[in-house]
Design an enzyme around this catalytic site. Structure first.
Site, PDB file in Angstrom:
ATOM      1  N   ASP A 271      -1.689  -7.378   8.251  1.00  0.00           N
ATOM      2  CA  ASP A 271      -1.768  -7.014   6.834  1.00  0.00           C
ATOM      3  C   ASP A 271      -0.526  -7.587   6.138  1.00  0.00           C
ATOM      4  OD1 ASP A 271      -2.536  -6.033   4.409  1.00  0.00           O
ATOM      5  OD2 ASP A 271      -2.922  -4.003   5.094  1.00  0.00           O
TER       6      ASP A 271
HETATM    7  C1  BGC Z   1      -4.067  -4.861   1.735  1.00  0.00           C
HETATM    8  C2  BGC Z   1      -5.150  -5.625   2.462  1.00  0.00           C
HETATM    9  C3  BGC Z   1      -5.428  -6.918   1.752  1.00  0.00           C
HETATM   10  C4  BGC Z   1      -4.125  -7.709   1.633  1.00  0.00           C
HETATM   11  C5  BGC Z   1      -4.310  -9.033   0.931  1.00  0.00           C
HETATM   12  C6  BGC Z   1      -2.834  -5.705   1.464  1.00  0.00           C
HETATM   13  O1  BGC Z   1      -1.972  -5.040   0.602  1.00  0.00           O
HETATM   14  O2  BGC Z   1      -3.717  -3.723   2.480  1.00  0.00           O
HETATM   15  O3  BGC Z   1      -6.329  -4.875   2.552  1.00  0.00           O
HETATM   16  O4  BGC Z   1      -6.401  -7.632   2.444  1.00  0.00           O
HETATM   17  O5  BGC Z   1      -3.178  -6.930   0.883  1.00  0.00           O
HETATM   18  O6  BGC Z   1      -4.552  -8.865  -0.423  1.00  0.00           O
END
Ligand code: BGC
Length: 743
Positions: A271
């Protein structure tokens, strides 16, 4: 002759030398050869993403597909292209407008994950996945960060809306269907966030302390089903820790469980972590193949870690090889150029179909469907005019237009009375014009209140009243008990005033819940004649709701989580930050000092164990507002002729479902089994096709012995519960219609 031989030898040697020096360019099936030619610097470049412009906590890139979450880094000399990563799961998240370009990159907004799961229709989920994947492919997206597979451990989880359910089997089956659909387009899907990512408060630092049985039976199980049944190209590792170990740094989680036990074949993407949040060396060693979004600091960290032997070259090679294989699967690696053309009309029809089946009718006291005479509607509540289609944060989707309820009712041939409509429309216009562009979406507009005079006039002139209660929810914060779960004084007053004015005239009042998840209903629901939960139903929401109100279709959605009578009834309530007021966990939010560690912020004790949702409420026979699996219909179904037999991989249960009501409709069948310590758990489900009055369908549901097994903490493995033989065929977890026993 001799001269000829020596010439040939020289030629062969030259050719051999030439072919050694010529690089192998990436093709499907030659990843090992390409890896053999890579320098250490190139391998590092491949496993660290190409980065965001600035670190904002969610993905946002200007490269290749503006507004997508990010890209990987290319290695041109070896023919390794950059690939594009985008968020989901309610559609793709990209910019519709690009600098210096007059073309618009419109895309479709679908119902949120919870709403999709409320259809209990896996083939519909596959169609939705197929359609989102098609748009992704058209716009040049190679990997979609969806579906969201975490569980609704507590009704106030801030990202529950992206997730499917409190039940792992339902979540897993829905996720698998969605992944299969997406991947038919040559676009990868990426179930997230692995694992136990059930709260947003302090999401990157929180340690979730959970027992082994709930961990395996609940929180890992939804991912396991999706991985085993749909072979996703990727999985995203979560921000949080489990029992003291960060998910992103856990070799046990990402390698032993995911790859060795479940035979996962794809890449693990971390993540969105800022430099310094995690040890990059540990992340690679654990089995993260792509550190996202990626930064120079992380590249330097890996270079140093290799030099100091903190990171083994072999572990870096393993990740780089998996990345090469992943990139080689994309159509981009085969020279595909995005068409940038999508069929918005066809895709909107799929979104509408999903919304149609997602709506859950919670109450109906002779009010719905609206009779032919009920044509003039008094439409109340700001969200009727500003219908909320999706949540905020990385799961937001910028669809071109959301059909609000006013439009939906008009499309369905209703007349909506002018005065409340003028009043609310002008407030919506003002609020919208005052807000600046937010790429993560907008919160609900607070209920403004409305004068009694306007309500009274509408009660006199109109045939029926509709009140919409709206909520949004988003990444970075959990929902709040007082300001979100409970209805606000202005909302309660609105319902009370409208109900009393309309009831005095003998007219009905219907409430629409335009919400991302559970809200309190018990204290006010008796005041109204019907209650329809529309969730955040995507861009076609207003039309779908109007169809159900009109009776063009019978509602067939069922709840995927228990609705408690009050929040305090939830057994997670002492171990969830339901009233947290600290910083939002998005962007560069300040780190909350770890000492002293704050309960439910730095650590959460999952004291409820396996008793999550209906597993708790049903086993302990606690009263609820609406049970898991609940949903009313305009017609009536009977279940008959149950039969069970052994099948190749487990068991097959068949049951005949007959529509013996007066209207066409679809029905959901749920199969439960009592299991060690639990009154029952869901082991299979199915949904009929549209059955006309008098029509029947024989549904066959299958499940494996794993569904009759529990995680034995002493043995550290799955154990078949020999006593789990009584099958319950049900319409919801508290409405068991038939019982059969496994022979
Ligand atoms: C989120 C993810 C997301 C990623 C990219 C993160 O803050 O938890 O779910 O895919 O950002 O935008």
């Amino acid at each position: 002759m001799n001269r000829q031989i020596s010439l040939a030898v020289v030629l062969v040697a030259a050719l051999a030398l030439y072919s050694c020096q010529t690089s192998h360019r990436l093709k499907p099936a030659n990843a090992e050869r390409v890896l053999a030619q890579m320098t250490q610097e190139e391998k590092i470049r491949l496993v660290v993403g190409a980065g965001n412009d600035k670190f904002v906590g969610y993905g946002s890139t200007k490269l290749l597909v503006p507004g997508a979450a990010g890209t990987t880094a290319p290695i041109e000399r070896l023919g390794v292209p950059p690939v594009v990563l985008s968020d989901g799961p309610a559609g793709i998240r990209i910019d519709t407008v690009r600098e210096g370009d007059t073309k618009r990159y419109y895309h479709t907004g679908f119902p949120i994950g919870t709403a999709l799961a409320s259809t209990w229709n896996t083939s519909l989920l596959e169609t939705v996945g197929l359609t989102i994947g098609k748009e992704a492919h058209a716009y040049g997206i190679d990997l979609l960060f969806a579906p969201g597979m975490n569980l609704h451990r507590d009704p106030l989880g801030g990202r529950n809306f992206e997730y499917y359910s409190e039940d792992p089997l339902l979540s897993g089956k829905m996720g698998a269907a969605f992944v299969r659909g997406v991947q038919k387009n040559g676009v990868g899907a990426c179930p997230k966030h692995f694992a136990v990512n059930n709260q947003e408060t302090n999401r990157k630092d929180v340690d979730n302390r959970v027992g082994q049985r709930p961990l395996h039976e609940l929180y890992l199980r939804s991912f396991e089903i999706a991985v085993r049944e749909s072979d996703p190209w990727a999985v995203m590792s979560a921000y949080n820790a489990i029992n003291g170990e960060q998910c992103m740094e856990s070799r046990w989680l990402l390698t032993d469980v995911l790859r060795r036990q479940w035979h996962f074949n794809g890449i693990v993407v971390s993540d969105w972590a800022a430099p310094g949040w995690r040890s990059s060396a540990k992340e690679i060693t654990a089995g993260n193949d792509l550190l996202a979004p990626g930064s120079n600091e992380q590249r330097e960290e890996l270079t140093k870690a290799l030099a100091s032997h903190e990171l083994k070259a072999a572990d870096l090679d393993t990740c780089a090889l998996r990345m090469l294989r992943f990139v080689s699967r994309t159509t981009r690696a085969r020279g595909y150029q995005p068409t940038n053309t999508v069929d918005l009309k066809a895709d909107a029809a799929v979104s509408r179909q999903a919304a149609d089946e997602a709506l859950v009718l919670l109450e109906n006291h002779g009010a719905l469907p609206l009779k032919d005479g009920a044509n003039k509607i008094g439409l109340f509540g700001i969200s009727s005019y500003n219908f909320i289609s999706v949540g905020t944060g990385s799961g937001n989707v910028k669809s071109r237009h959301t059909v609000n309820l006013l439009e939906g009712l008009r499309h369905a041939g209703f007349a909506v009375s002018q005065s409340p409509s003028d009043y609310y429309t002008s407030i919506v216009r003002d609020s919208v014009s005052r807000r600046s562009y937010d790429e993560l979406g907008y919160a609900a507009i607070p209920e403004p209140g409305i004068s009694k005079a306007l309500i009274d006039r509408s009660a006199k002139d109109d045939d029926v009243a509709i009140v919409t209660i709206g909520r949004s929810s988003g990444e970075g914060a959990d929902r709040n008990l007082y300001t979100d779960f409970l209805l606000q004084p202005k909302e309660l007053k609105l319902i009370t005033d409208v109900a009393s004015a309309f009831h005095q005239k003998g007219k009905k009042v219907i409430v629409i819940l335009n919400v991302p998840g559970v809200v309190e209903t018990v204290s006010w629901r008796d005041k109204v004649d019907a209650l329809l939960c529309a969730w955040l139903p995507g861009q076609e929401g207003g039309d779908a709701v109007a169809d159900v109100l009109r009776g063009n279709l019978s509602p067939s959605g069922h709840l995927t989580m228990t609705w408690p009578r009050k929040y305090e009834d939830c057994n997670t309530h002492d171990n969830f930050p339901y009233d947290y007021h600290g910083p939002k966990a998005i962007g560069n939010y300040p780190k909350i000092p770890r000492k002293p560690a704050i309960k439910n912020v730095h650590y959460v004790d999952y004291e409820e164990g396996i008793y999550v949702g209906y597993r708790y409420f049903d086993t302990y026979d606690k009263p609820v507002a609406y049970p898991f699996g609940y949903g009313l219909s305009y017609t009536h179904f009977t279940f008959s002729q149950p039969a069970v037999k052994k099948a190749a991989a487990g068991y097959q249960v068949s049951v005949t479902v007959t529509n013996d009501g007066k209207m066409a409709g679809k029905e959901v069948v749920q199969l439960y089994v009592p299991l060690k310590g639990l009154i029952h758990q869901l082991v299979a489900f199915g949904k009929t096709r549209l059955l006309n009055p008098g029509e029947s369908e024989r549904l066959t549901l299958t499940f494996t012995p794993r569904e009759l097994s529990y995680w034995d903490e002493n043995m550290n493995g799955w154990m078949l519960d020999e006593t789990a033989r009584k099958l319950e065929i049900a319409s919801n977890s508290r409405d068991i219609r038939l019982q059969v026993s496994i022979p």
